[in-house]
Design an enzyme around this catalytic site. Sequence first.
Site, PDB file in Angstrom:
ATOM      1  N   GLY A 157      -9.558   0.806  12.457  1.00 21.93           N
ATOM      2  CA  GLY A 157      -8.349   1.598  12.726  1.00 21.93           C
ATOM      3  C   GLY A 157      -8.500   2.433  13.983  1.00 21.93           C
ATOM      4  O   GLY A 157      -7.600   2.485  14.822  1.00 21.93           O
ATOM      5  N   VAL A 188      -5.232  -1.628   8.189  1.00 22.69           N
ATOM      6  CA  VAL A 188      -6.520  -2.317   8.078  1.00 22.69           C
ATOM      7  C   VAL A 188      -6.668  -2.702   6.614  1.00 22.69           C
ATOM      8  O   VAL A 188      -6.447  -1.876   5.714  1.00 22.69           O
ATOM      9  CB  VAL A 188      -7.690  -1.418   8.525  1.00 22.69           C
ATOM     10  CG1 VAL A 188      -9.030  -2.108   8.279  1.00 22.69           C
ATOM     11  CG2 VAL A 188      -7.541  -1.046  10.000  1.00 22.69           C
ATOM     12  N   TYR A 237       0.834  -1.204   0.000  1.00 19.24           N
ATOM     13  CA  TYR A 237       0.000   0.000   0.000  1.00 19.24           C
ATOM     14  C   TYR A 237       0.872   1.258   0.000  1.00 19.24           C
ATOM     15  O   TYR A 237       0.572   2.233  -0.688  1.00 19.24           O
ATOM     16  CB  TYR A 237      -0.929  -0.004   1.224  1.00 19.24           C
ATOM     17  CG  TYR A 237      -1.652   1.300   1.431  1.00 19.24           C
ATOM     18  CD1 TYR A 237      -2.726   1.646   0.619  1.00 19.24           C
ATOM     19  CD2 TYR A 237      -1.253   2.188   2.426  1.00 19.24           C
ATOM     20  CE1 TYR A 237      -3.394   2.851   0.796  1.00 19.24           C
ATOM     21  CE2 TYR A 237      -1.912   3.392   2.612  1.00 19.24           C
ATOM     22  CZ  TYR A 237      -2.984   3.729   1.797  1.00 19.24           C
ATOM     23  OH  TYR A 237      -3.631   4.930   1.970  1.00 19.24           O
ATOM     24  N   TYR A 288      -6.132  10.675  11.193  1.00 15.91           N
ATOM     25  CA  TYR A 288      -5.405  10.910  12.440  1.00 15.91           C
ATOM     26  C   TYR A 288      -5.781  12.257  13.051  1.00 15.91           C
ATOM     27  O   TYR A 288      -5.971  12.371  14.263  1.00 15.91           O
ATOM     28  CB  TYR A 288      -3.896  10.834  12.217  1.00 15.91           C
ATOM     29  CG  TYR A 288      -3.401   9.476  11.760  1.00 15.91           C
ATOM     30  CD1 TYR A 288      -3.997   8.294  12.183  1.00 15.91           C
ATOM     31  CD2 TYR A 288      -2.333   9.377  10.881  1.00 15.91           C
ATOM     32  CE1 TYR A 288      -3.547   7.064  11.761  1.00 15.91           C
ATOM     33  CE2 TYR A 288      -1.858   8.136  10.448  1.00 15.91           C
ATOM     34  CZ  TYR A 288      -2.477   6.983  10.894  1.00 15.91           C
ATOM     35  OH  TYR A 288      -2.023   5.759  10.480  1.00 15.91           O
TER      36      TYR A 288
END
Length: 164
Positions: free
Chosen positions: A98, A88, A26, A132
């Site tokens: 997450g 995830v 990723y 976040y």
Amino acid sequence: MSLEIRRAHPDEAGVVLALVRELAEYEKLLHEVEATEAMIADALFGAHPRLFCEIAEWNGEVAGFAVWFMNFSTFAGRPGLYLEDLFVRPTLRGKGIGKALLSHLARECVANNWSRLQWAVLDWNTPSIEFYKSLGAVLVDDWTICKVAGPALHALAEGARQWS
């Protein structure tokens, strides 16, 4: 629908490595993965574990993980938790997994009176950065991560010998 977060078991080093590889893919860093299942097993479950891993399961299926280790704040005078990897699986994103992993780690910090929960994020990873921030994370722009690895690490180690 059920979510369970639990500590990785000794027979799951292969599962952890598979998740590491999925994360690296990723992040477009799969070419940097050198870890083997044996290396992961030793780090997590050897005589002196240096790494910890929480596994998230969604309806009994491995959905993601959080890999972490202890750091220390000399300013706070207490340990902290450094999150090395949070991942995830894409098909299971958007279910709060997450956030649940981060909340789990935050509870670990609070329960142990650790000073902080800290991690790094790639600057191009806008979805993660926004996620976040939504949880109250502060991006610390006035610090730059430094890394010495590979040939540069060996050269630096050799340079230290001249002062020994």
